[in-house]
Design an enzyme around this catalytic site. Structure first.
Site, PDB file in Angstrom:
ATOM      1  CG  ASP A   7      -0.777  37.599   2.025  1.00  0.00           C
ATOM      2  OD1 ASP A   7      -1.943  37.210   2.232  1.00  0.00           O
ATOM      3  OD2 ASP A   7      -0.460  38.330   1.074  1.00  0.00           O
ATOM      4  CD  GLU A  68      -5.085  37.933   4.247  1.00  0.00           C
ATOM      5  OE1 GLU A  68      -4.697  39.077   4.491  1.00  0.00           O
ATOM      6  OE2 GLU A  68      -5.253  37.481   3.095  1.00  0.00           O
ATOM      7  CG  ASP A 141       1.758  38.869  -2.264  1.00  0.00           C
ATOM      8  OD1 ASP A 141       0.622  38.389  -2.181  1.00  0.00           O
ATOM      9  OD2 ASP A 141       2.217  39.393  -3.293  1.00  0.00           O
TER      10      ASP A 141
END
EC number: 3.1.21.10
Length: 188
Positions: A7, A68, A141
């Site tokens: 992430d 991501e 996260d």
């Protein structure tokens, strides 16, 4: 398959490594969040993220990396920092010959919760359940990095089938064009 989920971010960058087993079974091997001070120069922050990611790549030897995909947000500087961090991370993987795949937040949410519009709490709850964790991964996260890795484990077979289908389609197009070109020459 061992998947490193990322992430990306400059202030907080979630990292995870999971391994998939039979069927939809996934086991968490490691998870952490890299933090960099917001008052540090961007170059130093990117270097810090890169150093930690390179250590993780060398320590865990993932087969693939799932990052991501950056999407448009209101805050342009946040988007830029996230994209820069994602680029540095993808580059570190590419230098080691590790395939990199990008997944949108809605793809990840849909894969993990069944709802592409799930909120952070729902994603965290499902990640905790899927991985049979004793405690919820924090901060968000960390949960997001695990969700990305889970998403890729579950989507990888479909991604591979799509790539095979696209390659087969390309071969068929090429053969058809060659056939048509041969027929055109024969009529001249």
């Amino acid at each position: 398959m061992r998947v490193m989920g990322v992430d990306p971010g400059l202030t907080r960058c979630g990292l995870s490594v999971v391994e998939n087993g039979r069927g939809s079974q996934v086991v968490a091997l490691d998870v952490d969040v890299v933090r960099t001070p917001s008052d540090a120069p961007v170059s130093k922050r990117l270097l810090a993220v890169s150093d930690v990611v390179e250590h993780w790549l060398d320590a865990h030897h993932p087969d693939v990396m799932a990052i991501e995909r950056v999407f448009s947000q209101q805050n342009v500087s946040t988007v830029m920092g996230t994209a820069q961090a994602g680029g540095v991370i993808a580059l570190a993987a590419a230098r080691r010959g590790i395939d990199v795949h990008f997944h949108t937040p809605s793809e990840v949410k849909a894969a993990v919760t069944g709802n592409g519009a799930a909120n952070k709490a729902q994603v965290t709850a499902m990640v905790t359940r899927i991985l049979a964790l004793q405690a919820k991964p924090t901060p968000a996260d960390a949960a997001d990095a695990l969700a990305l890795a889970i998403c890729h484990c579950w989507r990888a077979p479909m991604i591979a089938r799509m790539a095979e289908a696209e390659a087969l389609g390309a071969r068929h197009r090429q053969a058809y064009r060659a056939k048509v070109a041969g027929e055109v020459k024969a009529t001249r």
